[in-house]
Design a protein around this motif. Structure first.
Motif, PDB file in Angstrom:
ATOM      1  N   ASP A  98       0.808  -1.228   0.000  1.00  7.00           N
ATOM      2  CA  ASP A  98       0.000   0.000   0.000  1.00  7.00           C
ATOM      3  C   ASP A  98       0.835   1.268   0.000  1.00  7.00           C
ATOM      4  O   ASP A  98       0.331   2.351   0.263  1.00  7.00           O
ATOM      5  N   SER A  99       2.139   1.117  -0.296  1.00  4.86           N
ATOM      6  CA  SER A  99       2.960   2.327  -0.414  1.00  4.86           C
ATOM      7  C   SER A  99       4.087   2.090  -1.408  1.00  4.86           C
ATOM      8  O   SER A  99       4.510   0.944  -1.631  1.00  4.86           O
ATOM      9  N   TYR A 100       4.560   3.173  -1.994  1.00  2.82           N
ATOM     10  CA  TYR A 100       5.674   3.066  -2.924  1.00  2.82           C
ATOM     11  C   TYR A 100       6.928   2.611  -2.195  1.00  2.82           C
ATOM     12  O   TYR A 100       7.707   1.813  -2.717  1.00  2.82           O
ATOM     13  N   ARG A 101       7.108   3.105  -0.985  1.00  8.97           N
ATOM     14  CA  ARG A 101       8.303   2.735  -0.213  1.00  8.97           C
ATOM     15  C   ARG A 101       8.392   1.230   0.034  1.00  8.97           C
ATOM     16  O   ARG A 101       9.468   0.637  -0.026  1.00  8.97           O
ATOM     17  N   LEU A 102       7.267   0.621   0.312  1.00 11.70           N
ATOM     18  CA  LEU A 102       7.260  -0.841   0.500  1.00 11.70           C
ATOM     19  C   LEU A 102       7.570  -1.549  -0.822  1.00 11.70           C
ATOM     20  O   LEU A 102       8.383  -2.472  -0.867  1.00 11.70           O
ATOM     21  N   ALA A 103       6.938  -1.102  -1.890  1.00 10.54           N
ATOM     22  CA  ALA A 103       7.185  -1.718  -3.206  1.00 10.54           C
ATOM     23  C   ALA A 103       8.656  -1.581  -3.597  1.00 10.54           C
ATOM     24  O   ALA A 103       9.257  -2.503  -4.154  1.00 10.54           O
ATOM     25  N   GLU A 104       9.226  -0.434  -3.270  1.00 13.29           N
ATOM     26  CA  GLU A 104      10.632  -0.166  -3.568  1.00 13.29           C
ATOM     27  C   GLU A 104      11.545  -1.159  -2.842  1.00 13.29           C
ATOM     28  O   GLU A 104      12.500  -1.685  -3.410  1.00 13.29           O
ATOM     29  N   GLU A 105      11.239  -1.418  -1.587  1.00 12.17           N
ATOM     30  CA  GLU A 105      12.025  -2.378  -0.808  1.00 12.17           C
ATOM     31  C   GLU A 105      11.858  -3.792  -1.368  1.00 12.17           C
ATOM     32  O   GLU A 105      12.834  -4.548  -1.453  1.00 12.17           O
ATOM     33  N   ILE A 106      10.660  -4.150  -1.747  1.00 15.82           N
ATOM     34  CA  ILE A 106      10.439  -5.463  -2.373  1.00 15.82           C
ATOM     35  C   ILE A 106      11.279  -5.555  -3.643  1.00 15.82           C
ATOM     36  O   ILE A 106      11.926  -6.573  -3.914  1.00 15.82           O
ATOM     37  N   PRO A 118       5.449 -11.020  -7.685  1.00 23.11           N
ATOM     38  CA  PRO A 118       4.075 -10.607  -7.964  1.00 23.11           C
ATOM     39  C   PRO A 118       3.434  -9.980  -6.719  1.00 23.11           C
ATOM     40  O   PRO A 118       3.578 -10.507  -5.615  1.00 23.11           O
ATOM     41  N   ILE A 119       2.764  -8.874  -6.920  1.00 27.53           N
ATOM     42  CA  ILE A 119       2.132  -8.179  -5.796  1.00 27.53           C
ATOM     43  C   ILE A 119       0.718  -7.710  -6.157  1.00 27.53           C
ATOM     44  O   ILE A 119       0.365  -7.612  -7.331  1.00 27.53           O
ATOM     45  N   LEU A 120      -0.052  -7.417  -5.122  1.00 24.75           N
ATOM     46  CA  LEU A 120      -1.331  -6.736  -5.288  1.00 24.75           C
ATOM     47  C   LEU A 120      -1.238  -5.404  -4.558  1.00 24.75           C
ATOM     48  O   LEU A 120      -0.511  -5.285  -3.566  1.00 24.75           O
ATOM     49  N   VAL A 121      -1.973  -4.437  -5.024  1.00 23.51           N
ATOM     50  CA  VAL A 121      -2.076  -3.168  -4.311  1.00 23.51           C
ATOM     51  C   VAL A 121      -3.310  -3.232  -3.407  1.00 23.51           C
ATOM     52  O   VAL A 121      -4.416  -3.538  -3.862  1.00 23.51           O
ATOM     53  N   GLU A 122      -3.072  -3.000  -2.123  1.00 24.15           N
ATOM     54  CA  GLU A 122      -4.169  -3.056  -1.155  1.00 24.15           C
ATOM     55  C   GLU A 122      -4.905  -1.721  -1.117  1.00 24.15           C
ATOM     56  O   GLU A 122      -4.295  -0.673  -0.920  1.00 24.15           O
ATOM     57  N   VAL A 123      -6.218  -1.797  -1.295  1.00 22.09           N
ATOM     58  CA  VAL A 123      -7.046  -0.589  -1.322  1.00 22.09           C
ATOM     59  C   VAL A 123      -7.987  -0.593  -0.122  1.00 22.09           C
ATOM     60  O   VAL A 123      -8.656  -1.586   0.161  1.00 22.09           O
ATOM     61  N   ALA A 147       4.675   0.556 -11.087  1.00 25.81           N
ATOM     62  CA  ALA A 147       4.881  -0.111 -12.380  1.00 25.81           C
ATOM     63  C   ALA A 147       6.274   0.151 -12.949  1.00 25.81           C
ATOM     64  O   ALA A 147       6.760  -0.591 -13.800  1.00 25.81           O
ATOM     65  N   GLN A 148       6.936   1.208 -12.475  1.00 29.03           N
ATOM     66  CA  GLN A 148       8.279   1.544 -12.955  1.00 29.03           C
ATOM     67  C   GLN A 148       9.346   0.608 -12.381  1.00 29.03           C
ATOM     68  O   GLN A 148      10.465   0.564 -12.881  1.00 29.03           O
ATOM     69  N   LEU A 149       9.010  -0.095 -11.317  1.00 36.38           N
ATOM     70  CA  LEU A 149      10.006  -0.945 -10.650  1.00 36.38           C
ATOM     71  C   LEU A 149      10.176  -2.251 -11.426  1.00 36.38           C
ATOM     72  O   LEU A 149       9.208  -2.953 -11.690  1.00 36.38           O
ATOM     73  N   GLU A 150      11.434  -2.553 -11.745  1.00 40.18           N
ATOM     74  CA  GLU A 150      11.719  -3.673 -12.652  1.00 40.18           C
ATOM     75  C   GLU A 150      11.382  -5.047 -12.102  1.00 40.18           C
ATOM     76  O   GLU A 150      10.984  -5.935 -12.836  1.00 40.18           O
ATOM     77  N   ASN A 151      11.600  -5.244 -10.814  1.00 37.37           N
ATOM     78  CA  ASN A 151      11.482  -6.604 -10.264  1.00 37.37           C
ATOM     79  C   ASN A 151      10.206  -6.827  -9.451  1.00 37.37           C
ATOM     80  O   ASN A 151      10.130  -7.738  -8.641  1.00 37.37           O
ATOM     81  N   VAL A 152       9.230  -5.959  -9.686  1.00 36.23           N
ATOM     82  CA  VAL A 152       7.924  -6.099  -9.035  1.00 36.23           C
ATOM     83  C   VAL A 152       6.871  -6.137 -10.131  1.00 36.23           C
ATOM     84  O   VAL A 152       6.963  -5.390 -11.099  1.00 36.23           O
ATOM     85  N   ARG A 153       5.888  -7.006 -10.004  1.00 38.31           N
ATOM     86  CA  ARG A 153       4.823  -7.073 -11.001  1.00 38.31           C
ATOM     87  C   ARG A 153       3.453  -6.954 -10.331  1.00 38.31           C
ATOM     88  O   ARG A 153       3.073  -7.824  -9.548  1.00 38.31           O
ATOM     89  N   ILE A 154       2.724  -5.916 -10.670  1.00 35.82           N
ATOM     90  CA  ILE A 154       1.365  -5.752 -10.130  1.00 35.82           C
ATOM     91  C   ILE A 154       0.408  -6.671 -10.880  1.00 35.82           C
ATOM     92  O   ILE A 154       0.309  -6.623 -12.106  1.00 35.82           O
TER      93      ILE A 154
END
Ligand SMILES: *Cc1c(COP(=O)(O)O)cnc(C)c1O
Length: 230
Positions: A98-106, A118-123, A147-154
């Motif tokens: 639910d945050s860019y910072r978390l996605a960035e760390e992943i 693979p991830i989901l965005v929690e709403v 979506a800009q992060l290379e190693n994460v897929r929404i």
């Protein structure tokens, strides 16, 4: 007893699919096993369930080590950035981003291990102050950023609906998040798919399926009430 519980849940899933003209193959049951001991998970595994959901990193890692390797582990709980490294290569899907910072760390941890996660965005679709998740109006911007992060897929969206006596009270929330996922899909953002809609728990999974859930997260309905005082 667990076997009978599971059977009932599976029958309810079939009923909800039938009622809404959906293919049962498009709905994955995630057995939410948090707080429950390994032998109970094994019992459900023996009934051919392979998708299990946990909400705590340490518990997930312990169970991961003790149970068969073909289990697909779902991280469904709030995730702290400093713990991402322990699970990034052990889970099939992280539902609770639910945050860019978390996605960035992943992304950082995934890169180290040379994998894509693979991830989901929690709403937070009902805008409850007690719940994690991004507000609906901020979801598209967050998706575009992640979506800009290379190693994460929404892969889609996840929500935890309010706790209600009558599951019908959550129908509109399920409809709203489904519409949000359709709106995001229409934007054709690179590296983003909206095929997964993780919504519905023991109290409301049938309504969630009628409104388009592709993953339902059922704990109590399979394993019984949780005891947090042990
Ligand atoms: C605990 C939990 C569930 C399962 O809840 P039940 O009501 O026991 O089915 C589902 N999703 C999340 C995120 C949870 O933390």
């Amino acid at each position: 007893m667990l076997k009978e519980n599971l059977k009932e849940v599976q029958e309810n899933i079939l009923k909800a699919c039938e009622k809404s003209g959906r293919n049962p193959e498009d709905v994955t049951l995630i057995a939410v096993s948090k707080t429950k001991p390994v032998p109970m998970l094994q019992e459900i595994y023996d009934e051919n369930i392979r998708d299990f959901g946990e909400n705590k990193v340490q518990e997930l890692v312990e169970k991961y080590d003790e149970l068969p390797q073909d289990i697909k582990w779902h991280m469904i709980g709030h995730l702290q950035r400093n713990k991402v490294k322990y699970i990034v290569d052990k889970v099939c899907l992280i539902h609770s981003v639910d945050s860019y910072r978390l996605a960035e760390e992943i992304n950082i941890q995934a890169k180290k291990k040379n994998i894509t996660v693979p991830i989901l965005v929690e709403v937070n679709i009902a805008e409850e102050s007690s719940k994690f998740g991004v507000h609906a109006e901020d979801a598209i911007a967050l998706v575009e950023q992640i979506a800009q992060l290379e190693n994460v897929r929404i892969k889609g969206l996840m929500t935890i609906a309010p706790f209600v006596e009558n599951p019908e009270d959550n129908r509109q929330y399920f409809r709203n998040i489904r519409q949000l996922s359709v709106d995001i899909a229409a934007k054709n953002i690179d590296n983003v798919s909206m095929n997964v809609l993780s919504m519905g728990m023991t109290g409301d999974y049938m309504v969630a399926i009628e409104e388009g859930a592709t993953m339902v997260r059922v704990g109590t309905g399979i394993f019984g009430e949780r005891n947090y005082n042990k």
